[in-house]
Scaffold this motif. Structure first.
Motif, mmCIF file in Angstrom:
data_model
loop_
_atom_site.group_PDB
_atom_site.id
_atom_site.type_symbol
_atom_site.label_atom_id
_atom_site.label_comp_id
_atom_site.label_asym_id
_atom_site.label_seq_id
_atom_site.Cartn_x
_atom_site.Cartn_y
_atom_site.Cartn_z
ATOM 1 N N ARG A 19 -54.827 -3.602 -42.356
ATOM 2 C CA ARG A 19 -54.221 -4.925 -42.269
ATOM 3 C C ARG A 19 -52.931 -4.842 -41.478
ATOM 4 O O ARG A 19 -52.064 -4.013 -41.767
ATOM 5 C CB ARG A 19 -53.949 -5.514 -43.659
ATOM 6 C CG ARG A 19 -53.539 -6.985 -43.590
ATOM 7 C CD ARG A 19 -53.368 -7.621 -44.947
ATOM 8 N NE ARG A 19 -52.049 -7.360 -45.499
ATOM 9 C CZ ARG A 19 -51.462 -8.155 -46.393
ATOM 10 N NH1 ARG A 19 -52.074 -9.241 -46.825
ATOM 11 N NH2 ARG A 19 -50.273 -7.829 -46.867
ATOM 12 N N LEU A 20 -52.814 -5.726 -40.507
ATOM 13 C CA LEU A 20 -51.602 -5.852 -39.717
ATOM 14 C C LEU A 20 -50.827 -7.093 -40.175
ATOM 15 O O LEU A 20 -51.424 -8.093 -40.572
ATOM 16 C CB LEU A 20 -51.934 -5.985 -38.225
ATOM 17 C CG LEU A 20 -52.823 -4.914 -37.610
ATOM 18 C CD1 LEU A 20 -53.007 -5.194 -36.117
ATOM 19 C CD2 LEU A 20 -52.259 -3.531 -37.835
ATOM 20 N N SER A 21 -49.511 -6.994 -40.091
ATOM 21 C CA SER A 21 -48.646 -8.120 -40.421
ATOM 22 C C SER A 21 -47.684 -8.365 -39.271
ATOM 23 O O SER A 21 -47.287 -7.419 -38.578
ATOM 24 C CB SER A 21 -47.842 -7.836 -41.692
ATOM 25 O OG SER A 21 -48.675 -7.593 -42.783
ATOM 26 N N CYS A 22 -47.313 -9.618 -39.097
ATOM 27 C CA CYS A 22 -46.337 -9.970 -38.072
ATOM 28 C C CYS A 22 -45.470 -11.098 -38.613
ATOM 29 O O CYS A 22 -45.991 -12.165 -38.959
ATOM 30 C CB CYS A 22 -47.026 -10.402 -36.784
ATOM 31 S SG CYS A 22 -45.891 -10.885 -35.472
ATOM 32 N N ALA A 23 -44.170 -10.849 -38.675
ATOM 33 C CA ALA A 23 -43.216 -11.840 -39.170
ATOM 34 C C ALA A 23 -42.364 -12.345 -38.020
ATOM 35 O O ALA A 23 -41.846 -11.546 -37.234
ATOM 36 C CB ALA A 23 -42.333 -11.229 -40.249
ATOM 37 N N ALA A 24 -42.210 -13.668 -37.949
ATOM 38 C CA ALA A 24 -41.421 -14.293 -36.892
ATOM 39 C C ALA A 24 -40.071 -14.737 -37.444
ATOM 40 O O ALA A 24 -39.990 -15.229 -38.568
ATOM 41 C CB ALA A 24 -42.163 -15.479 -36.301
ATOM 42 N N SER A 25 -39.028 -14.603 -36.624
ATOM 43 C CA SER A 25 -37.679 -14.968 -37.064
ATOM 44 C C SER A 25 -37.364 -16.435 -36.841
ATOM 45 O O SER A 25 -36.323 -16.926 -37.297
ATOM 46 C CB SER A 25 -36.642 -14.117 -36.321
ATOM 47 O OG SER A 25 -36.701 -14.385 -34.926
ATOM 48 N N GLY A 26 -38.250 -17.163 -36.150
ATOM 49 C CA GLY A 26 -37.989 -18.561 -35.867
ATOM 50 C C GLY A 26 -39.275 -19.347 -35.705
ATOM 51 O O GLY A 26 -40.372 -18.858 -36.002
ATOM 52 N N TYR A 27 -39.123 -20.555 -35.187
ATOM 53 C CA TYR A 27 -40.274 -21.447 -35.063
ATOM 54 C C TYR A 27 -41.247 -20.984 -33.978
ATOM 55 O O TYR A 27 -40.840 -20.618 -32.879
ATOM 56 C CB TYR A 27 -39.805 -22.866 -34.729
ATOM 57 C CG TYR A 27 -40.944 -23.777 -34.317
ATOM 58 C CD1 TYR A 27 -41.218 -24.030 -32.984
ATOM 59 C CD2 TYR A 27 -41.772 -24.346 -35.276
ATOM 60 C CE1 TYR A 27 -42.278 -24.838 -32.603
ATOM 61 C CE2 TYR A 27 -42.829 -25.161 -34.914
ATOM 62 C CZ TYR A 27 -43.075 -25.399 -33.577
ATOM 63 O OH TYR A 27 -44.132 -26.196 -33.211
ATOM 64 N N THR A 28 -42.522 -21.028 -34.318
ATOM 65 C CA THR A 28 -43.581 -20.832 -33.343
ATOM 66 C C THR A 28 -44.719 -21.798 -33.677
ATOM 67 O O THR A 28 -44.888 -22.171 -34.836
ATOM 68 C CB THR A 28 -44.132 -19.398 -33.336
ATOM 69 O OG1 THR A 28 -44.710 -19.112 -34.611
ATOM 70 C CG2 THR A 28 -43.035 -18.382 -33.043
#
Length: 121
Positions: A19-28
């Protein structure tokens, strides 16, 4: 500038899962994954469009990979099951806050650092 932080990846035998995870710091408005194997071009794997909840998958991963989101954490996940040696590649999280063609890498302006996935036979 939105920062993408990836986690997950690693080495697994064929038939295994990661499982891969990706967290964004702002709006997308969209977030997902591309991959690139040595000597090959970067290809779209899976993409999620938040506003309409639409998901796209490459034909080669349909039925094996699932993209999902965690709204509270602005994070997307890629659950990869029944992995095959052909899935071996560097996986990159991609995101955009504009209209994109889901599997066109040039349309995405935010990228993670990449995480290696290696599947042995």
């Amino acid at each position: 500038q939105v920062q993408l932080v990836e986690s997950g990846g690693g080495s697994v035998q064929a038939g295994g899962s990661l499982r891969l995870s990706c967290a964004a710091s702002g709006y997308t408005s969209s977030m997902g994954w591309f991959r690139q194997a040595p000597g090959k071009s970067r290809e779209g794997v899976a993409m999620l469009y938040f506003g309409i909840g639409r998901k796209h998958y490459a034909d080669s991963v349909k039925g094996r990979f699932t993209i999902s989101q965690d709204n509270a954490r602005n994070t997307v996940y890629l659950q990869m099951n029944s992995l095959e040696p052909e899935d071996t590649a560097m996986y990159y999280c991609a995101a955009a806050a504009r209209s994109t063609r889901w599997n066109n890498a040039g349309d995405y302006n935010y990228w993670g650092q990449g995480t290696q996935v290696t599947v042995s036979s």
